[in-house]
Write a protein that holds these residues in place. Structure first.
Motif, PDB file in Angstrom:
ATOM      1  N   ASP A 321       0.816  -1.214   0.000  1.00  0.00           N
ATOM      2  CA  ASP A 321       0.000   0.000   0.000  1.00  0.00           C
ATOM      3  C   ASP A 321       0.851   1.267   0.000  1.00  0.00           C
ATOM      4  O   ASP A 321       1.981   1.292   0.467  1.00  0.00           O
ATOM      5  N   GLU A 322       0.270   2.321  -0.559  1.00  0.00           N
ATOM      6  CA  GLU A 322       0.769   3.698  -0.459  1.00  0.00           C
ATOM      7  C   GLU A 322       2.230   3.855  -0.903  1.00  0.00           C
ATOM      8  O   GLU A 322       3.001   4.583  -0.305  1.00  0.00           O
ATOM      9  N   ALA A 326      -1.219   8.813  -4.039  1.00  0.00           N
ATOM     10  CA  ALA A 326      -2.672   8.933  -4.087  1.00  0.00           C
ATOM     11  C   ALA A 326      -3.019  10.126  -4.974  1.00  0.00           C
ATOM     12  O   ALA A 326      -2.178  11.011  -5.199  1.00  0.00           O
ATOM     13  N   ASP A 386      -4.274  -1.102  -3.218  1.00  0.00           N
ATOM     14  CA  ASP A 386      -3.957   0.242  -3.712  1.00  0.00           C
ATOM     15  C   ASP A 386      -3.562   0.289  -5.186  1.00  0.00           C
ATOM     16  O   ASP A 386      -4.075   1.094  -5.966  1.00  0.00           O
ATOM     17  N   ASP A 387      -2.596  -0.541  -5.568  1.00  0.00           N
ATOM     18  CA  ASP A 387      -2.034  -0.462  -6.914  1.00  0.00           C
ATOM     19  C   ASP A 387      -2.194  -1.760  -7.686  1.00  0.00           C
ATOM     20  O   ASP A 387      -1.347  -2.135  -8.498  1.00  0.00           O
ATOM     21  N   TRP A 409      -9.859   5.273  -4.179  1.00  0.00           N
ATOM     22  CA  TRP A 409      -9.696   6.728  -4.108  1.00  0.00           C
ATOM     23  C   TRP A 409     -10.802   7.468  -4.844  1.00  0.00           C
ATOM     24  O   TRP A 409     -11.297   8.495  -4.380  1.00  0.00           O
TER      25      TRP A 409
END
Length: 547
Positions: A321-322, A326, A386-387, A409
């Motif tokens: 994550d992250e 973002a 996330d990705d 998001w």
């Protein structure tokens, strides 16, 4: 260890970590202590008050009681598998006040009136391995095709004995295979006894997995022999971990582990700054791994391999994550992109053999390589969503890797349904509902990030539609969802002690357990749920933390 009575509102007594129901407990049935005989025939029994509520109850006509001669009976063919559950139950019948001494655990093909029989066998919901039934006739018989199902039946039995065992038949099963809690140890140290008390409370509510987030920007909280330099001063030794694992096995809670990478690595990389990601303009990201470096990847593989060997849970979560920005972080020179991190682009093109590969393709290759390490250890690989972008780029995240869906998001990002279509099993960890966050001002707030939001609005199919409670995505009924988890994030670890965490977390666990079990809700509102169920059921029985 001296026992102390505590409020039903929390699973930890100050300094003791012993969850006990407060106040005077209603006997299992009238006459239990006096050894009364079979109760009178009754025309109908009310549904039992259980948390989570049972799926189905059929009223019967014979009420049963526990008497001094009550035994816990195991069939010879399943005695070995079910003895641990029988021993836990025997201890609890005493600590709960139903019997003055532990009932004998007998191995026999025959039962007597007033016995409690634990047996392996088929129930109506045969497709659910955790399904169980409880039948009250000559004896009280708990049946399941698996040992874990029988144990969940004993959790129900302990709960209903607090107000009176109803006559009839219970058939019960969970909607989700995994009902979990993530605990952020990386930022905040929790003691072994506290973790055991949490496990016992989770088990009481039929939650079956605890994920220990042992690595974060502020620490690495488990003994590591391959890289002892990364271990925080406050940490769990391997001996303590093994003790926790043995305790969790007794209560049928899997303990999974995660090591977050390639972001959130500030603590680990403070000892290995040579592996920190340096962008083209010289910006050094202290928490980001430069996975284009072979030695950096080797470092992570060694840590992950050792933790896989230590923890016996079926899943290893490696974060993800992250790392990329973002949407609100923009596309400037200080965030990771193809323009700012050319070494990651070159790595991607080298490993894929494709001149069009991007830094994101390299990230996916790195995560897939880690997944291969995890699978070589016999575990299922899992990562945050996330990705994960199905169908984009020249590479893809291996569909055998489970996707932990906490964020979306905006509507331009993939939804949970797209992950399912791409072949991934999905876990719902909706950050707008299921995030219990320690902030500098105490417990984090949000319109639905609380027990009321979880109980009255959230379901296991309610995923984030847009971040910041700006929308929801409901996974269609035909698409499977494997599990869900609460997350305890310790962003500001000193903002509260572990006993306060326990007190505040208690109701979150209760409403989450109800929603993930998926049985008919016993009340429409949180207030009704508290009054009708929580106050009657209470918290997990007292038990020794050490055998």
């Amino acid at each position: 260890m001296e026992q102390s009575r505590v409020s039903r509102r929390g699973f930890v007594a100050a300094g003791l970590s012993l969850p006990i129901l407060a106040g005077t407990r209603t006997p299992a049935l009238a006459g239990v202590a006096q050894g009364a005989g079979t109760g009178p025939a009754i025309p109908e029994a009310a549904p039992p008050t259980v948390l989570p509520a049972v799926q189905r109850f059929e009223a019967g006509a014979v009420a049963k009681e526990l008497v001094p001669a009550t035994r816990i009976v195991l069939h010879p063919a399943s005695a070995r598998d079910l003895r641990p559950a029988a021993e836990v139950l025997a201890e609890e019948l005493v600590t709960e006040g139903h019997l003055t001494r532990a009932p004998r655990v007998a191995v026999s093909r025959n039962s007597r009136p007033h016995d409690i029989v634990l047996r392996l066998g088929e129930v109506d919901q045969a497709e659910h391995s955790e399904a169980y039934s409880i039948v009250t006739d000559e004896a009280v018989t708990v049946t399941s095709p698996t040992a874990v199902g029988v144990f969940w039946g004993t959790r129900t039995l302990v709960q209903v004995l607090r107000s009176g065992l109803p006559a009839g038949r219970i058939v019960d099963w969970p909607a989700l295979s995994e009902r979990s809690l993530l605990l952020d140890l990386g930022r905040k140290h929790f003691t072994p006894d506290w973790i055991k008390a949490l496990i016992r409370e989770m088990s009481f509510l039929k939650m079956n997995a605890l994920q220990l987030h042992i690595s974060e920007g502020l620490g690495f909280r488990v003994e590591c022999e391959t890289h002892p330099e990364i271990v925080s001063a406050e940490h769990l030794t391997k001996a303590e971990v093994r003790e926790i694992l043995a305790f969790a096995q007794k209560y049928h809670v899997h303990v999974n582990v995660d090591v977050d990478t390639p972001g959130h690595m500030d603590h680990i990389l403070s000892f290995h700054p040579e592996y920190q990601l340096v962008l083209a303009n010289g910006t050094r990201h202290s928490g980001f791994l430069d996975f284009s470096k072979p030695d950096a990847r080797r470092l992570v593989h060694e840590i992950v391999s050792e933790m896989c060997d230590l923890f016996d849970g079926p899943v290893f979560h490696f974060g993800g994550d992250e790392f990329f920005p973002a949407p609100w972080q923009g596309t400037g020179p200080d965030v990771v992109s193809d323009r700012t991190a050319p070494q990651l682009v070159q790595y991607a093109r080298d490993v894929t053999g494709n001149s069009s590969a991007t830094a994101h393709d390299g990230y996916e290759f790195y995560m897939n390589e880690l997944a291969d390490v995890v699978r070589s250890k016999g575990k299922t690989a899992r990562m945050f969503n996330d990705d994960v972008y199905p169908g984009e780029g020249v590479n893809r995240v291996d569909p055998r890797t489970q996707v932990d869906v906490w964020i979306r998001w905006n509507s331009a990002k993939p939804n949970a349904g797209q992950y399912v279509t791409a072949g991934h099993e999905v876990i719902n960890s909706n950050g707008d509902y299921l995030y219990f966050i320690l902030t500098s001002e105490g417990l984090g707030t949000g319109p639905y990030k609380n027990p009321r939001g979880i109980y009255e609005r959230w379901t296991s199919r309610t995923f984030m539609g847009a971040a910041g409670s700006a929308g929801e995505y409901h996974l269609p009924e035909h698409a499977p969802v494997f599990g869900a988890h609460l997350s305890v994030w310790c962003d500001s670890p000193s903002s509260m002690g572990q006993d306060e965490v326990a007190r505040l977390l208690q109701e979150w666990l209760q409403v989450f357990a109800q929603q993930t079990w998926g049985s008919p809700k016993p009340a429409e509102t949180l207030e009704e749920f508290r009054a009708r169920v929580v106050e009657q059921v209470g918290t997990a029985p007292a038990a020794r933390l050490r055998d």
